[in-house]
Design an enzyme around this catalytic site. Sequence first.
Site, PDB file in Angstrom:
ATOM      1  N   LYS A   1       0.863  -1.191   0.000  1.00  0.00           N
ATOM      2  CA  LYS A   1       0.000   0.000   0.000  1.00  0.00           C
ATOM      3  C   LYS A   1       0.898   1.239   0.000  1.00  0.00           C
ATOM      4  CE  LYS A   1      -1.589   1.545   3.852  1.00  0.00           C
ATOM      5  NZ  LYS A   1      -0.959   2.898   3.839  1.00  0.00           N
TER       6      LYS A   1
ATOM      7  N   ASP B   1      -5.742   0.404   8.393  1.00  0.00           N
ATOM      8  CA  ASP B   1      -5.452   0.229   6.974  1.00  0.00           C
ATOM      9  C   ASP B   1      -6.008  -1.069   6.396  1.00  0.00           C
ATOM     10  OD1 ASP B   1      -4.135   2.619   6.617  1.00  0.00           O
ATOM     11  OD2 ASP B   1      -2.139   1.787   6.981  1.00  0.00           O
TER      12      ASP B   1
END
Length: 288
Positions: free
Chosen positions: A12, A139
Amino acid sequence: MPGPVTEDAFAKVNLTLRILGRRADGYHELRSLVAFAQTGDRVTAARAEGLSLDVTGPFAPALEAEADNLVLRAARALRELAGVAAGAHLTLEKNLPVASGIGGGSADAAAALRALMRLWKIEPDETSLAALAASLGADVPVCLASSSALMWGIGERIARLPLPAFWLVLANPGIALSTPAVFRELAAPPLDALPSDPALPAFATLDRLVRWAAEEGNDLEAPAIALAPIVGEVRDAIAATADCLLARMSGSGATCFGLYPSEAATGEAVRALAAAHPGWWIAAGRAL
């Protein structure tokens, strides 16, 4: 018996990261444009009596001291949510550096959830699955989809946001940065009131994306460099490579990224960086 199921846990990358302020509960309100690079860890789930985990790969030793890996916590939470008695043997191939600002642990947990849903043939409702993911980490929800998005709030508000095609180079100098330490260095002011939902940007061209991202910035970059000046060196080394359109730190560091218009450009950048900095971890991939 069905064979093992494998899911990729893509890195990410915070293309932008604005910290809007500190809430009364201690969390920070943020706004971040996120993309995923087609490089990362891998989670494999095979049928078994109980739940167990093996960690392999170049960064496996960094997780040896963990008493309870996030992948196992995800597996236990999903089994409880779905009310299944089945077990699984999980293998985490750890290719991403740990505590490096590219969501490795969150992506691993999300990949474990996807793999186990396939292995156990279960389909939790979207709301329950999102709540489970959020309980594992801020996240994890965005990593479940592993597609570009704008995140805000404390990371729980997510809007998918298609982006023009581009490629990413990631580089880490071999250090871990503590996220709490970076936030302490930032010393974000308290919020008087929660901000309203942001307007979603639109990016018709790669040039528009790059210009918007350049203006938005990463508020954690300066405090991270104050704690670890080598982060600035990594960013500047990436920026100096041919055809790099944007160079920045991702998340709370220490990984930095470069944004490029083509796969060929990333290949040249990787070769140049690896030759000049043989001790760094360097990877590249198409943005997802």
